[in-house]
Design an enzyme around this catalytic site. Structure first.
Site: not given
Length: 248
Positions: A159, A155
């Protein structure tokens, strides 16, 4: 109304931050197109709620990971609404796990949705933006992409990639009068955070100067500002909305 007659395309808006963004921009007069993948009933409910605000709205079932499906979605949206002015890349998933236990599929699915999905949708939208010499893009990223988070290597990598993508594209498209910015959200009250263990939540709350998690509407208001003419000299920025958690 700040956004009257503007057409906005939002990925992953059937719930959470995306839903709040759709409603916030609709209240300012924008027409809204958004996609969903599994949450059909929630998407239909949002579509009706948006239409009740007096704007045009359209929900579409589209897999953001499918380059060609996304391209067709953008084309159909422009045909339906008569154009496209604003793009919000919001769709995202999490598959948190310690890296030593993370399999390739858990890594790839998060990268495909959270990062490649941004590429797919932006790639399809900017051709029209360049031709019309105007456009506005806001990418929803996370503080995980700035400071990292244990058990979120997939993640956080995605991001962080969005942040680099935002800055590079802002330099690339500025000459065409197209602005590209990002909003890095902290701990926001959504489906992604509701299942966190209470002890972990309490530990995080101690680190947030404002002493609470944020609300989706608070992220949406920042997005509204960035896509409005009031922010027309802001480009390539990452606005952090996290109650002060990551300030250094």
């Amino acid at each position: 109304m700040l956004l009257k007659d503007r057409v906005v395309l939002i990925s992953g808006a059937s719930r959470g931050i995306g839903r709040a963004i759709a409603l916030e921009l609709a209240r300012e007069g924008a027409d809204i197109a958004f996609n969903y993948l599994k949450s059909k009933s929630q998407a239909q409910s949002l579509e009706e709620e948006l239409k009740a605000l007096g704007i045009r709205a359209r929900a579409s079932c589209v897999d953001i990971c499918d380059f060609y499906a996304v391209s067709n979605w953008v084309k159909e949206t422009k045909e339906f609404f008569g154009g496209l002015d604003i793009l919000i890349n919001n769709a995202g998933i999490i598959k948190d796990m310690a890296l030593m236990f993370m399999d390739r599929q858990d890594w790839q699915e998060v990268l495909d949705t959270n990062l490649s999905g941004v590429f797919n949708l932006t790639r399809a939208a900017i051709i029209g933006f360049i031709k019309q010499k105007k456009g506005n893009i806001v990418n929803i990223t996370s503080i995980s992409g700035i400071v990292g988070a244990a058990r979120q290597t997939n993640y956080a990598a995605a991001k962080a990639g969005i942040i680099g993508f935002t800055k590079a594209l802002a330099r690339e498209l500025g000459v065409y009068n197209i602005r590209v910015n990002a909003v890095a959200a902290g701990f926001i009250e959504t489906d992604m955070t509701k299942d966190l263990k209470e002890a972990y939540k309490n530990e995080i709350l101690k680190q947030i100067p404002l002493g609470r998690f944020g609300r989706p509407e608070e992220v949406a208001k920042v997005v509204k500002f960035l896509v409005s003419d009031e922010a027309q000299y802001i480009n390539g920025e990452v606005i952090v909305v996290d109650g002060g958690l990551t300030m250094a």
